[in-house]
Design an enzyme around this catalytic site. Structure first.
Site, PDB file in Angstrom:
ATOM      1  CB  VAL A 123      -6.112  -3.793   5.556  1.00 22.55           C
ATOM      2  CG1 VAL A 123      -6.743  -3.396   6.874  1.00 22.55           C
ATOM      3  CG2 VAL A 123      -7.179  -4.159   4.537  1.00 22.55           C
ATOM      4  CG  LEU A 124      -1.904   0.734   5.424  1.00 24.28           C
ATOM      5  CD1 LEU A 124      -1.542   2.143   4.982  1.00 24.28           C
ATOM      6  CD2 LEU A 124      -0.685  -0.169   5.338  1.00 24.28           C
ATOM      7  CB  SER A 125      -5.762   0.723  10.818  1.00 21.81           C
ATOM      8  OG  SER A 125      -7.088   0.748  10.321  1.00 21.81           O
ATOM      9  N   GLY A 126      -6.394  -1.937  12.090  1.00 18.16           N
ATOM     10  CA  GLY A 126      -7.310  -3.003  12.509  1.00 18.16           C
ATOM     11  C   GLY A 126      -8.736  -2.533  12.691  1.00 18.16           C
TER      12      GLY A 126
END
Length: 196
Positions: free
Chosen positions: A49-52
């Site tokens: 997971v690279l973003s919130g």
């Protein structure tokens, strides 16, 4: 339990756990290198997971397990899917609406942490996988680093050096123990010679 036996028992367990962990990481990294994409285990794909955008469902840096779909047209509202947004980007968001248009199925998606829905509906043929519900926090950062050329090199060299070091230490301990036993066995014979 004596201190020596306790130390042997503990070091063997730690060695086993470390060996299994490193072996698993090497298999995951090699799998991702061989496939040229995300690593796979038992039919599931591991995604970082690279973003919130999906917090609090999963946080940035988490590792999530997604399952490839045979039929991406029978998904429902609330499912979390991974889809190809464009040639370069893969996104994991929640389905908020299912749209049917003739034989085609579209999905309107939105990140749990986003205020607005995604701009374009997702075509069923662009869906890569469905979220399995399994998440490991923060491990994604490590996996991303391990997939880099530097990380792969370090991950292959360091465990080998550590295992060789541990093997050398174990052999040294065994030799010390053997020498101690030999000295103890020789002491009673010397005492008998002095008495006679």
């Amino acid at each position: 339990m004596t201190k020596t036996k306790w130390w042997k028992w503990t070091s063997n367990i730690l060695y086993g756990v470390m060996f299994i962990f490193l072996l698993t990481m090497i298999i995951i990294v090699m799998s991702s290198r061989a496939s040229g994409g995300e690593p796979e285990l038992f039919g599931y794909q591991l995604k970082t997971v690279l973003s919130g955008s999906m917090e609090p469902t999963f946080k940035t840096g988490s590792l999530i397990l997604v399952e490839k779909l045979e039929n991406p047209t029978n998904l429902k509202k609330g499912d979390v899917i991974t889809f190809q947004q464009d040639e370069a980007n893969v996104v994991t968001h929640r389905i908020i609406e299912v749209l049917k248009q003739g034989d085609n199925t579209f999905y309107r998606t939105q990140g749990d942490n986003n205020q607005d829905a995604d701009t374009n509906p997702v075509l069923s043929q662009n869906i890569v996988a469905k979220y399995s519900g399994f998440t490991i926090p923060l491990i994604g950062y490590f996996l991303q680093w391990a997939s880099s050329p530097l990380g792969t090199g370090i991950l292959l060299i360091v465990p080998g050096v550590l295992l060789l070091g541990y093997a050398g230490w174990t052999i040294r301990q065994a030799i010390k123990e053997l020498e101690t036993k030999m000295k103890e066995a020789a002491k009673p014979e010397d005492a008998e010679k002095i008495v006679s």
